[in-house]
Every structure is written in C-alpha cells, then in structure tokens.
Design a protein around this motif. Structure first.
Motif, PDB file in Angstrom:
ATOM      1  N   GLU A 144       0.823  -1.209   0.000  1.00 40.07           N
ATOM      2  CA  GLU A 144       0.000   0.000   0.000  1.00 40.07           C
ATOM      3  C   GLU A 144       0.860   1.263   0.000  1.00 40.07           C
ATOM      4  O   GLU A 144       0.504   2.260  -0.637  1.00 40.07           O
ATOM      5  CB  GLU A 144      -0.942  -0.010   1.204  1.00 40.07           C
ATOM      6  CG  GLU A 144      -2.066  -1.023   1.077  1.00 40.07           C
ATOM      7  CD  GLU A 144      -2.983  -1.055   2.283  1.00 40.07           C
ATOM      8  OE1 GLU A 144      -4.138  -1.495   2.130  1.00 40.07           O
ATOM      9  OE2 GLU A 144      -2.539  -0.655   3.382  1.00 40.07           O
ATOM     10  N   GLU A 145       1.987   1.216   0.703  1.00 40.36           N
ATOM     11  CA  GLU A 145       2.886   2.373   0.698  1.00 40.36           C
ATOM     12  C   GLU A 145       3.522   2.541  -0.682  1.00 40.36           C
ATOM     13  O   GLU A 145       3.693   3.666  -1.173  1.00 40.36           O
ATOM     14  CB  GLU A 145       3.974   2.205   1.759  1.00 40.36           C
ATOM     15  CG  GLU A 145       4.967   3.361   1.844  1.00 40.36           C
ATOM     16  CD  GLU A 145       4.334   4.700   2.211  1.00 40.36           C
ATOM     17  OE1 GLU A 145       5.023   5.732   2.073  1.00 40.36           O
ATOM     18  OE2 GLU A 145       3.155   4.722   2.633  1.00 40.36           O
ATOM     19  N   ARG A 147       0.926   4.155  -2.795  1.00 39.70           N
ATOM     20  CA  ARG A 147       0.763   5.568  -2.439  1.00 39.70           C
ATOM     21  C   ARG A 147       1.862   6.420  -3.072  1.00 39.70           C
ATOM     22  O   ARG A 147       1.592   7.488  -3.643  1.00 39.70           O
ATOM     23  CB  ARG A 147       0.792   5.736  -0.918  1.00 39.70           C
ATOM     24  CG  ARG A 147       0.487   7.160  -0.443  1.00 39.70           C
ATOM     25  CD  ARG A 147       0.735   7.321   1.043  1.00 39.70           C
ATOM     26  NE  ARG A 147       2.152   7.303   1.365  1.00 39.70           N
ATOM     27  CZ  ARG A 147       2.965   8.348   1.224  1.00 39.70           C
ATOM     28  NH1 ARG A 147       2.508   9.503   0.745  1.00 39.70           N
ATOM     29  NH2 ARG A 147       4.242   8.253   1.545  1.00 39.70           N
ATOM     30  N   LEU A 148       3.094   5.948  -2.993  1.00 42.97           N
ATOM     31  CA  LEU A 148       4.216   6.695  -3.557  1.00 42.97           C
ATOM     32  C   LEU A 148       4.131   6.768  -5.079  1.00 42.97           C
ATOM     33  O   LEU A 148       4.442   7.802  -5.685  1.00 42.97           O
ATOM     34  CB  LEU A 148       5.539   6.048  -3.135  1.00 42.97           C
ATOM     35  CG  LEU A 148       5.877   6.141  -1.639  1.00 42.97           C
ATOM     36  CD1 LEU A 148       7.097   5.289  -1.321  1.00 42.97           C
ATOM     37  CD2 LEU A 148       6.119   7.597  -1.242  1.00 42.97           C
ATOM     38  N   GLU A 170       1.443   6.717  -6.845  1.00 41.04           N
ATOM     39  CA  GLU A 170       0.357   7.623  -7.226  1.00 41.04           C
ATOM     40  C   GLU A 170       0.800   9.084  -7.181  1.00 41.04           C
ATOM     41  O   GLU A 170       0.137   9.952  -7.756  1.00 41.04           O
ATOM     42  CB  GLU A 170      -0.846   7.405  -6.309  1.00 41.04           C
ATOM     43  CG  GLU A 170      -1.575   6.092  -6.591  1.00 41.04           C
ATOM     44  CD  GLU A 170      -2.702   5.827  -5.618  1.00 41.04           C
ATOM     45  OE1 GLU A 170      -2.652   6.386  -4.490  1.00 41.04           O
ATOM     46  OE2 GLU A 170      -3.625   5.069  -5.966  1.00 41.04           O
ATOM     47  N   LEU A 171       1.926   9.361  -6.509  1.00 43.63           N
ATOM     48  CA  LEU A 171       2.463  10.719  -6.423  1.00 43.63           C
ATOM     49  C   LEU A 171       3.417  11.044  -7.569  1.00 43.63           C
ATOM     50  O   LEU A 171       3.894  12.175  -7.678  1.00 43.63           O
ATOM     51  CB  LEU A 171       3.202  10.907  -5.092  1.00 43.63           C
ATOM     52  CG  LEU A 171       2.353  10.816  -3.815  1.00 43.63           C
ATOM     53  CD1 LEU A 171       3.245  10.902  -2.581  1.00 43.63           C
ATOM     54  CD2 LEU A 171       1.289  11.905  -3.792  1.00 43.63           C
ATOM     55  N   SER A 228       1.876  -2.246  -8.473  1.00 45.76           N
ATOM     56  CA  SER A 228       1.463  -2.275  -7.068  1.00 45.76           C
ATOM     57  C   SER A 228       0.081  -2.905  -6.912  1.00 45.76           C
ATOM     58  O   SER A 228      -0.173  -3.645  -5.958  1.00 45.76           O
ATOM     59  CB  SER A 228       1.456  -0.852  -6.493  1.00 45.76           C
ATOM     60  OG  SER A 228       2.770  -0.366  -6.327  1.00 45.76           O
TER      61      SER A 228
END
Length: 212
Positions: free
Chosen positions: A25-26, A29-30, A32-33, A52
């Motif tokens: 999940e991390e 998240r990264l 998606e940035l 991911s």
C-alpha cells in the motif's frame, strides 16, 4: 516505491501478510504521487501503479486461499478482483489494450472468478485474454515468442468451458430429479462450491509475467 514493493514480496513469501500489505500500500501511495504532466510521464506512472495493484491483488488471493472463515474468504477474493480490475485498466493506460500485461491481468481475474465459483465471468475474462494472446501470436514473425502463453491461455479457457458445462449438467440433472425451491438453490450453491474447491487444487506456479 520499488523498495516497499520488494519488501512486500518478501513478507508475503514469509506469510507475514499484514506487513506485506502495508508495504504494498505504501508502494502504491508513492507511485500515485509520480508526475503525470506529459504523456510519457502518465504512461510510466500507470505502469508503476499497475504493478502495485497486481501485488495487492496477488496478496489478497493468497490470503483467501488459506483463510478458514467463508465470509472473510469472500471479502478477500473481492479485494483481489478490485485490485486486478484496476491493474488491468492501469496497464491499458500505461501500454495499450493489446499488451501482454493486459492479457495477464485478465487471466488473473479469470482465476479469481473461477475460485469464487463464477464460471461465466471466468470464461469471459479468459476469452478476452485469449483474444489478445492470439493477436500477439499472429503478429510474431516466427510464431514462437507468444506461443507458450497462448497455449496455456487456450488450455485454461477450454478447462473453464468444460467445468461450466459439467456444472450445467449437474444442475440439469438435479432439476430432473425434482429438486425445487430452497433445495434447488442449496444444491446449486453446493455445485458452485465444489467447483471453487476444485480450482483451489490447481497448480499455483507463478505466471512468467507475474510481478512481485
């Protein structure tokens, strides 16, 4: 992001599923940035996100396969379907509709649908994957590069079709035997459960295109 994905894969192999999910999940998240101002950046971002999502889908499926509680198992398969469906779209965005990784995502979806006992959806998704595999094989000059994957997909497609026909035959026989109403529903669910259980016994060897 790559480090978290790799750590997630390691934890998954150690059956530390909670920690694996945290890392995956991390990683998502990264990713998606990541920048997406121009087309090339958008494609690279989509490809990374897809990886991911595949990892999360594979993890949910692995957890479902060892879960004892039926309700939790159903929820986990639902998570797997959600992640793999999003991964499929991300692969389309990052590559194109006919890319091998799109076919791989479809094959993953078909596998989860089959384990849930939804043979119709499994057959449809595998049919889409086979169509992509055939197009790739026909475009290959020596007809060998994509042949192995096509053969495997066609074999899986035929097996699903055979299983679906078998289940239909069982239900038809049950109807002839006079099963109706709640009894018929109970027997139909039992047939689906038996099919899902049979799918669990399939080989769990990873696909050549499987991503960590």
């Amino acid at each position: 992001a790559e480090t978290h994905n790799a750590l997630g894969s390691l934890k998954q192999k150690q059956n530390a599923y909670k920690e694996a999910k945290t890392h995956y999940e991390e990683s998502l998240r990264l990713r998606e940035l990541l920048p997406d101002k121009v087309e090339s950046e958008k494609k690279l971002r989509a490809q990374a996100i897809a990886q991911s999502l595949v990892s999360l889908g594979n993890l949910a499926q692995a957890r479902a396969e060892v879960e004892k509680d039926e309700e939790t198992t159903a929820d986990l398969y639902g998570e797997a379907l959600d992640a793999l469906t999003k991964a499929r779209q991300a692969y389309i965005d990052g590559f194109h509709q006919g890319h091998p990784k799109v076919a791989w995502a479809l094959e993953g979806l078909a596998k989860v649908h089959r384990k849930r006992g939804d043979l119709r959806q499994a057959q449809e998704r595998m049919g889409e994957a086979v169509a992509i595999r055939r197009a790739l094989a026909s475009s290959d000059a020596d007809k060998q590069m994509f042949r192995k994957e096509l053969d495997a997909a066609e074999a899986a497609q035929q097996e699903i079709a055979d299983k679906r026909s078998e289940v239909r035959g069982r239900l038809k026989n049950l109807t002839k035997g006079g099963a109706t109403g709640p009894s018929m529903m109970k027997l139909a669910l039992a047939a689906k459960a038996a099919e899902a259980k049979g799918a669990e016994a399939e080989s769990k060897s990873p696909s050549p295109e499987k991503e960590a």
